[in-house]
Design a protein around this motif. Structure first.
Motif, PDB file in Angstrom:
ATOM      1  N   PHE B  38      -1.054  -6.758   8.743  1.00 42.73           N
ATOM      2  CA  PHE B  38      -0.135  -5.406   8.639  1.00 42.73           C
ATOM      3  C   PHE B  38      -1.414  -4.334   8.242  1.00 42.73           C
ATOM      4  N   PRO B  39      -2.091  -3.660   9.200  1.00 39.39           N
ATOM      5  CA  PRO B  39      -3.105  -2.764   8.837  1.00 39.39           C
ATOM      6  C   PRO B  39      -2.716  -1.836   7.835  1.00 39.39           C
ATOM      7  N   ASP B  40      -1.543  -1.287   7.983  1.00 36.87           N
ATOM      8  CA  ASP B  40      -0.862  -0.222   7.168  1.00 36.87           C
ATOM      9  C   ASP B  40      -1.067  -0.450   5.563  1.00 36.87           C
ATOM     10  N   LEU B  41      -1.222  -1.648   5.209  1.00 38.03           N
ATOM     11  CA  LEU B  41      -1.305  -2.190   4.008  1.00 38.03           C
ATOM     12  C   LEU B  41      -2.702  -2.120   3.476  1.00 38.03           C
ATOM     13  N   GLY B  42      -3.753  -1.712   4.309  1.00 39.97           N
ATOM     14  CA  GLY B  42      -5.128  -1.179   3.980  1.00 39.97           C
ATOM     15  C   GLY B  42      -5.047  -0.137   2.511  1.00 39.97           C
ATOM     16  N   VAL B  43      -3.931   0.523   2.401  1.00 36.18           N
ATOM     17  CA  VAL B  43      -3.917   1.486   1.182  1.00 36.18           C
ATOM     18  C   VAL B  43      -3.960   0.619  -0.135  1.00 36.18           C
ATOM     19  N   LEU B  44      -3.949  -0.507   0.089  1.00 37.80           N
ATOM     20  CA  LEU B  44      -4.215  -1.455  -1.308  1.00 37.80           C
ATOM     21  C   LEU B  44      -5.410  -1.261  -1.744  1.00 37.80           C
ATOM     22  N   PHE B  45      -6.370  -1.134  -0.874  1.00 35.77           N
ATOM     23  CA  PHE B  45      -7.884  -1.197  -1.248  1.00 35.77           C
ATOM     24  C   PHE B  45      -8.658   0.378  -1.192  1.00 35.77           C
ATOM     25  N   GLY B  46      -9.444   0.360  -2.083  1.00 37.28           N
ATOM     26  CA  GLY B  46     -10.268   1.882  -2.171  1.00 37.28           C
ATOM     27  C   GLY B  46     -11.095   1.753  -1.177  1.00 37.28           C
ATOM     28  N   ASP B  47     -11.892   2.909  -1.373  1.00 33.70           N
ATOM     29  CA  ASP B  47     -13.089   3.257  -0.676  1.00 33.70           C
ATOM     30  C   ASP B  47     -13.977   2.348  -0.859  1.00 33.70           C
ATOM     31  N   ASP B  48     -14.205   1.954  -2.139  1.00 33.26           N
ATOM     32  CA  ASP B  48     -15.122   1.012  -2.693  1.00 33.26           C
ATOM     33  C   ASP B  48     -14.831  -0.430  -2.374  1.00 33.26           C
ATOM     34  N   GLY B  49     -13.639  -0.803  -1.576  1.00 34.09           N
ATOM     35  CA  GLY B  49     -13.579  -2.356  -1.379  1.00 34.09           C
ATOM     36  C   GLY B  49     -12.630  -2.755  -2.483  1.00 34.09           C
ATOM     37  N   GLY B  50     -12.392  -2.063  -3.739  1.00 36.11           N
ATOM     38  CA  GLY B  50     -11.786  -2.679  -4.746  1.00 36.11           C
ATOM     39  C   GLY B  50     -10.357  -2.320  -4.634  1.00 36.11           C
ATOM     40  N   LEU B  51      -9.610  -3.045  -5.575  1.00 34.21           N
ATOM     41  CA  LEU B  51      -7.976  -2.682  -5.904  1.00 34.21           C
ATOM     42  C   LEU B  51      -7.819  -1.196  -6.120  1.00 34.21           C
ATOM     43  N   ARG B  52      -7.190  -0.561  -5.281  1.00 37.78           N
ATOM     44  CA  ARG B  52      -6.685   0.885  -5.630  1.00 37.78           C
ATOM     45  C   ARG B  52      -6.093   1.011  -6.843  1.00 37.78           C
TER      46      ARG B  52
END
Lengths: 178, 91
Positions: B38-52
């Motif tokens: 589910f690509p829309d869940l990419g919101v969980l990650f920040g730009d640095d690859g960490g958890l938002r």
């Protein structure tokens, strides 16, 4: 929802008891209040770089309270308001409050924000904020007795809505003052 | 395989699914797996690859916060919830 004097009295008592720290909690659509545990000091102790604020100038729900809120959203009594206190600085929605409430410019949660001003341990007033358009706007103001003293109507013609127990919706104006 | 509990506010991004079973031996692997599904869940990650910062993680409903590097096993439930936080303005 009901955000009347009785509900606000519970909210205010929780906020006054936490002084000089920030208090936090939530109000369900039925008006039930849940005072939440502010774990900001624990987060700061664990990772001061990621969590530079402490409980006197910040708040964070514990995991159990955040999970409670999330679970409520699919229940028949969803959380409608998240509240927190500002010790000795006034009832403003700070930049940090706004930053933390938004994900990609939209509210992370479908709730109103209530900020309670506590001055030297005594509740002075509270202000309710709703997300309208692309920003938060004041939706109501309450004095220390919980009486509504300003009934705002942010974003005329596009008032925000609060989910109700029966699934119907009301405008924030209907929701904020009783 | 671990199960990921999707927060209510993100369930529209999974077509209404509130739990998703994925492969992975760490929280990160499992979350990256669900993001592929589910690509829309990419919101969980920040730009640095960490958890938002807007989200919290737990495993098996324990009070202790989980991190992306925590190990998970078959049958574990990774719980994702929206963080609720803020802070007062400077004096």
């Amino acid at each position: 929802m009901t955000l009347g004097p009785a509900t606000l009295a519970e909210v205010f008592a929780h906020c006054a008891a936490a002084y000089p720290d920030e208090a936090c909690g939530l109000v369900r659509a039925s008006g039930l209040v849940r005072g939440c545990r502010n774990v900001q000091n624990e987060l700061h102790a664990r990772d001061p770089e990621r969590f530079p604020r402490q409980a006197h100038n910040g708040y964070a729900f514990c995991f159990a309270d955040a999970l409670f809120l999330d679970a409520s959203l699919t229940s028949d009594d969803p959380v409608a308001v998240v509240f927190h206190s500002h010790p000795d600085v006034g009832a403003y929605l700070s930049d940090e409050d706004v930053r933390a409430a938004l994900v990609d410019g939209r509210p992370a949660l479908p709730v109103h924000q209530l900020v309670v001003s506590v001055l030297e341990g005594v509740v002075a007033e509270a202000r309710l904020f709703a997300f309208v358009g692309d920003t938060f706007a004041e939706a109501g103001r309450f004095d220390s007795s919980g009486a509504c003293i300003v009934r705002a109507s942010p974003g005329a013609g596009r008032e925000p809505t609060v989910r109700q127990v029966d699934g119907a919706e009301r405008t924030s104006e209907e929701a904020q003052c009783r | 395989m671990p199960v990921i509990r999707i927060p209510a506010v993100l369930s529209t991004r999974t077509g209404g699914q509130t739990t998703v079973t994925v492969e992975g031996t760490t929280v990160r692997e499992a979350l990256e797996g669900v993001c592929r599904q589910f690509p829309d869940l990419g919101v969980l990650f920040g730009d640095d690859g960490g958890l938002r910062s807007g989200f919290l993680l737990g495993v098996n409903f324990n009070e202790e916060l989980a991190t992306l590097s925590d190990p998970v096993a078959a049958g574990d439930t990774i719980v994702v919830v929206a963080a609720v936080a803020g802070g007062r303005p400077a004096r």
